[in-house]
Scaffold this motif. Structure first.
Motif, PDB file in Angstrom:
ATOM      1  N   VAL A  82       5.844  -6.345  19.031  1.00 47.76           N
ATOM      2  CA  VAL A  82       5.638  -5.435  17.901  1.00 47.76           C
ATOM      3  C   VAL A  82       4.195  -4.936  17.937  1.00 47.76           C
ATOM      4  O   VAL A  82       3.330  -5.549  18.564  1.00 47.76           O
ATOM      5  N   ALA A  83       3.996  -3.830  17.254  1.00 50.21           N
ATOM      6  CA  ALA A  83       2.643  -3.284  17.108  1.00 50.21           C
ATOM      7  C   ALA A  83       2.425  -2.944  15.643  1.00 50.21           C
ATOM      8  O   ALA A  83       3.356  -2.516  14.950  1.00 50.21           O
ATOM      9  N   ARG A  84       1.234  -3.165  15.195  1.00 52.59           N
ATOM     10  CA  ARG A  84       0.843  -2.796  13.829  1.00 52.59           C
ATOM     11  C   ARG A  84      -0.088  -1.598  13.923  1.00 52.59           C
ATOM     12  O   ARG A  84      -0.968  -1.566  14.766  1.00 52.59           O
ATOM     13  N   ARG A  85       0.131  -0.662  13.018  1.00 53.11           N
ATOM     14  CA  ARG A  85      -0.789   0.471  12.965  1.00 53.11           C
ATOM     15  C   ARG A  85      -1.069   0.810  11.513  1.00 53.11           C
ATOM     16  O   ARG A  85      -0.251   0.487  10.637  1.00 53.11           O
ATOM     17  N   PRO A  86      -2.200   1.423  11.250  1.00 48.64           N
ATOM     18  CA  PRO A  86      -2.542   1.743   9.862  1.00 48.64           C
ATOM     19  C   PRO A  86      -1.504   2.672   9.227  1.00 48.64           C
ATOM     20  O   PRO A  86      -0.982   3.577   9.879  1.00 48.64           O
ATOM     21  N   ASP A  87      -1.234   2.420   7.967  1.00 45.34           N
ATOM     22  CA  ASP A  87      -0.348   3.282   7.189  1.00 45.34           C
ATOM     23  C   ASP A  87      -1.137   4.536   6.844  1.00 45.34           C
ATOM     24  O   ASP A  87      -2.214   4.439   6.244  1.00 45.34           O
ATOM     25  N   PRO A  88      -0.653   5.722   7.205  1.00 45.47           N
ATOM     26  CA  PRO A  88      -1.401   6.945   6.927  1.00 45.47           C
ATOM     27  C   PRO A  88      -1.679   7.170   5.438  1.00 45.47           C
ATOM     28  O   PRO A  88      -2.665   7.811   5.078  1.00 45.47           O
ATOM     29  N   SER A  89      -0.834   6.600   4.569  1.00 46.86           N
ATOM     30  CA  SER A  89      -1.044   6.785   3.134  1.00 46.86           C
ATOM     31  C   SER A  89      -1.999   5.756   2.540  1.00 46.86           C
ATOM     32  O   SER A  89      -2.453   5.922   1.413  1.00 46.86           O
ATOM     33  N   ASP A  90      -2.279   4.677   3.288  1.00 46.42           N
ATOM     34  CA  ASP A  90      -3.215   3.649   2.829  1.00 46.42           C
ATOM     35  C   ASP A  90      -3.711   2.903   4.064  1.00 46.42           C
ATOM     36  O   ASP A  90      -3.024   2.031   4.579  1.00 46.42           O
ATOM     37  N   ARG A  91      -4.877   3.236   4.526  1.00 46.03           N
ATOM     38  CA  ARG A  91      -5.413   2.693   5.775  1.00 46.03           C
ATOM     39  C   ARG A  91      -5.578   1.171   5.742  1.00 46.03           C
ATOM     40  O   ARG A  91      -5.691   0.540   6.781  1.00 46.03           O
ATOM     41  N   ARG A  92      -5.582   0.575   4.561  1.00 49.89           N
ATOM     42  CA  ARG A  92      -5.697  -0.889   4.476  1.00 49.89           C
ATOM     43  C   ARG A  92      -4.390  -1.570   4.826  1.00 49.89           C
ATOM     44  O   ARG A  92      -4.372  -2.704   5.269  1.00 49.89           O
TER      45      ARG A  92
END
Length: 161
Positions: A82-92
Motif C-alpha cells: 500500500v501507499a499513503r499520500r496526502p489528502d488533497p482536501s487536508d494535507r495532514r
C-alpha cells in the motif's frame, strides 16, 4: 419474547458464523504463505474495497482503533503493498491506496476466500445462495440505516440479538 421473531437469537448465529469464517480464513491464510497476518490481509482487502480512503475511515469501517489500523498499514506499506499520500482536501490526512505489488497477494487471498465461501455455501443451489446474500444485504442495509436509532421502537424488554 416477541412472537413475530424466531426464538433463536440472530446475533449469536451471525456472530458464530463470522467466528467460524474468520478461523477458516486465518488457517487458510497461514497455509497460503502470503507473508501477512490475518489482520494485515483483511486490511489489504479493505483498502481494495474502499480505495483512496483516509486511515481513520478505514479503521472505522474495519472496527479497530486508528492506532491498530496505523500499525497494519505501516507493515503493509513497508512490504510495498500500500501507499499513503496526502489528502488533497487536508494535507495532514493520508489517503491509502494499493500498489501494483498488492495484486498477486490479493489474488492468493481471494482464492482462499473463494474456497471458504464454497465450503460455507455447500449443498445450496444458486437460488438459495442468492436468497442468503439478498437477505443478509437487506439486514445490513436495515441495521446501517437504523444507526440513528430513529427506526428502533422502544419496548419494555431489551431486544435480544
Amino acid at each position: 419474547m416477541d412472537p413475530d421473531l424466531p426464538t433463536r437469537p440472530l446475533g449469536f448465529l451471525v456472530g458464530d458464523i463470522a467466528r467460524l469464517l474468520r478461523r477458516r480464513f486465518e488457517k487458510a491464510l497461514a497455509e497460503a504463505d502470503t507473508g501477512l497476518t490475518a489482520g494485515e490481509a483483511r486490511t489489504l482487502a479493505f483498502v481494495e474495497h474502499y480505495p483512496d480512503q483516509r486511515q481513520s475511515a478505514l479503521a472505522e469501517r474495519f472496527g479497530v482503533e486508528p492506532m491498530t489500523m496505523c500499525g497494519f498499514l505501516d507493515r503493509l506499506e513497508n512490504a510495498g503493498l500500500v501507499a499513503r499520500r496526502p489528502d488533497p482536501s487536508d494535507r495532514r490526512a493520508k489517503l491509502v491506496a494499493l500498489t501494483a505489488a498488492a495484486e498477486p497477494v490479493l489474488d492468493r487471498i481471494h482464492a482462499e476466500a473463494v474456497t471458504i465461501r464454497r465450503a460455507a455455501l455447500a449443498g445450496m443451489n444458486r437460488q438459495e445462495m442468492d436468497a442468503v446474500y439478498a437477505l443478509l444485504e437487506r439486514m445490513h442495509t436495515n441495521l446501517h440505516a437504523s444507526t440513528d436509532h430513529k427506526t428502533y421502537q422502544k419496548t419494555d424488554q431489551p431486544e435480544r440479538s
